[in-house]
Write an enzyme that holds these catalytic residues in place. Structure first.
Site, PDB file in Angstrom:
ATOM      1  N   ARG A   4       0.821  -1.122   0.013  1.00 19.12           N
ATOM      2  CA  ARG A   4      -0.019   0.086   0.085  1.00 19.12           C
ATOM      3  C   ARG A   4       0.870   1.277  -0.129  1.00 19.12           C
ATOM      4  NH1 ARG A   4      -0.864   4.469   2.666  1.00 19.12           N
ATOM      5  NH2 ARG A   4      -0.307   3.703   4.537  1.00 19.12           N
ATOM      6  N   ASP A   5       1.360   1.761   1.059  1.00 20.08           N
ATOM      7  CA  ASP A   5       2.074   2.943   1.117  1.00 20.08           C
ATOM      8  C   ASP A   5       3.467   2.904   0.297  1.00 20.08           C
ATOM      9  OD1 ASP A   5       2.722   5.390   2.142  1.00 20.08           O
ATOM     10  OD2 ASP A   5       3.738   4.780   4.124  1.00 20.08           O
ATOM     11  N   HIS A 196       5.938   4.830  12.423  1.00 17.88           N
ATOM     12  CA  HIS A 196       6.023   4.879  11.047  1.00 17.88           C
ATOM     13  C   HIS A 196       6.992   5.952  10.565  1.00 17.88           C
ATOM     14  CE1 HIS A 196       3.502   4.585   7.254  1.00 17.88           C
ATOM     15  NE2 HIS A 196       4.246   5.701   6.807  1.00 17.88           N
ATOM     16  N   CYS A 229      11.428   6.303  -4.901  1.00 15.51           N
ATOM     17  CA  CYS A 229      12.210   5.884  -5.998  1.00 15.51           C
ATOM     18  C   CYS A 229      13.846   5.984  -5.773  1.00 15.51           C
ATOM     19  CB  CYS A 229      11.773   6.478  -7.312  1.00 15.51           C
ATOM     20  SG  CYS A 229      13.001   5.934  -8.805  1.00 15.51           S
ATOM     21  N   ASN A 238       9.377   4.358   2.877  1.00 13.81           N
ATOM     22  CA  ASN A 238       9.321   3.655   4.183  1.00 13.81           C
ATOM     23  C   ASN A 238      10.700   3.040   4.716  1.00 13.81           C
ATOM     24  OD1 ASN A 238       6.053   2.845   3.701  1.00 13.81           O
ATOM     25  ND2 ASN A 238       6.657   3.994   5.549  1.00 13.81           N
TER      26      ASN A 238
END
Lengths: 292, 292
Positions: A4-5, A196, A229, A238
């Site tokens: 997801r993230d 996070h 990227c 993350n």
């Protein structure tokens, strides 16, 4: 967070079967929580347009919770139709970021979360909260820890079993992370708090380490450091799951995660994306395996 | 460490004027110690064959110490002829690594260091010691902290004002780094100890953080994380200076280093090498500067 993230902002198109291949490999590692999709506007986030297809294709394992984000009641309805286990409710600790990211005020984001929370809980879906920009905002600069504490408490009040504090732009350093957590713990017990960190400035693992002895036992991460990227300057993935697990195992902390299997999952998605893994531990362990 | 440890193993040829451009930019940041060369066999380490040219081209600044490695008396003589300020003496905490890396036993490496130490000190050259493989060896696995303590003490006895403990293969994690340092402090005071972490497994910054409150005030690093190739799997550069300085400044620790100038030095060498910087803070700050 990888499916997801990790994938939602990358320029590449990732077909649902590749996402499912990633999820399958992640759940084989021993991870018990996987964020698989976001039920958001396909126009705003094209990478998540296949949320239903991904959920339909899950080969569910007992003991694994499949989670998704939903920003509003429409998203909730799609998520419920897909049989999602957990739903993410989110707000931001910066008014300007909230406006830019979700086109609503912080108060409105809490109202949206409240509108989702009751029907989701009634349907047996667990709720996890997210506060973004907890250590800084690209528009407003430093964040007031008291605001983060207030929002974390508000999400907890809505029935979230856990609230994840997100350093969305990765500007935090260990002392500031500890100070934030200490402040939030004045409003909430530690057990339902998660961290996070994005690794934009390379600080994520140090920040996690700094918070471990304050009692944090839940850390968000993305396999292969997905989310940025490696070719884009200022990329901000993350923190890489492999690096986190390598550190925790080195500290003698049990995670229940098979690091080799996690590295295999990271290698799978990195190869599918045609880019080197963003996890240093992942790359190093792969090189070690090749040397035999 | 950039111009020496950072460049000595890369496949590219870096001409002396590029090294001098890097050194010039590093000394403009406020750094007071720069390792500029190694007086080793040009056959074994072609990247350091230009050590004399680099030293001859230095635009020396007051307050900056220009350091080099020398493995033997021949290296010492070349270094003395170049007017080097500091000399690095080295040994390894693994017998097998010592054989592979320097073709001598650990005892022989100490004898070589002793043969250099007296004439170097007589010539007014400061000595800095290096123990490699302090947290693991690629051939022997885990390292005995007692062996590291013994070797650090031996280098200190030879007149080194500081001994740097090197996790050459970057396998260490924060708890192990702290345990090592605690053990070495039984043999030596903390003030003359430095840490040298490679970021092979992404652990370097967390390891540094873990050791700060044991009193460590000296940390080796390479601008742009030089020392590994970002395209080579298992690359193992030094921890990036920019990431270290970003963390220390965030912790409120004065370094005397201008982070923007340091990022400029990292951008210079990365562009010269035609590769992205290995420093996440460096990349993020450059992207932020471009956005204005």
């Amino acid at each position: 967070m990888g499916p997801r993230d990790g994938l939602q902002n990358i320029p590449d198109t990732v077909p649902p079967d590749v996402k499912l291949g990633l999820i399958d490999r992640l759940q084989a590692t021993g991870l018990s929580y996987i964020e698989v999709a976001a039920f958001v506007s396909p126009k705003a986030v094209p990478q998540m347009a296949d949320a239903q297809a991904v959920c339909a294709g899950l080969k569910r394992r007992p003991g694994v919770s499949y989670a998704a984000l939903a920003p509003n009641v429409q998203g909730l309805e799609r998520a419920l139709a897909c049989g999602i286990d957990e739903l993410g409710l989110f707000t931001a600790a910066s008014e300007t970021f909230s406006q830019h990211n979700t086109r609503c005020t912080i108060d409105e984001s809490l109202q949206r979360a409240a509108a989702i929370a009751a029907p989701a809980r009634a349907a047996g879906v667990r709720l996890r909260g997210y506060v973004s920009c907890v250590l800084g905002c690209p528009y407003e600069g430093a964040t007031d820890p008291a605001k983060v504490a207030e929002l974390a408490a508000a999400l907890f009040e809505l029935g979230c079993y856990e609230v994840s504090l997100g350093d969305t732009i990765g500007v935090g350093t260990p002392g500031k992370a500890r100070a934030l957590l200490s402040r939030v713990r004045q409003a909430l017990p530690t057990a339902p708090l998660a961290l996070h960190f994005h690794d934009t400035y390379g600080q994520a693992l140090a920040n996690i380490l700094a918070c471990l002895d304050l009692g944090i036992a839940s850390v968000d991460s993305s396999v292969a450091g997905l989310g940025g990227c490696p070719y884009a300057p200022g990329a901000s993935g993350n923190v890489a799951s492999e690096d986190v697990v390598y550190m925790l195992h080195g500290l003698g902390i049990e995670t229940g995660v098979d690091l080799d299997a996690l590295c295999a999952a990271g290698a799978y998605i990195s190869e599918a994306l045609g880019r080197p893994s963003g996890s240093k531990a992942g790359r190093a362990l792969a090189a070690r395996a090749r040397r035999g």
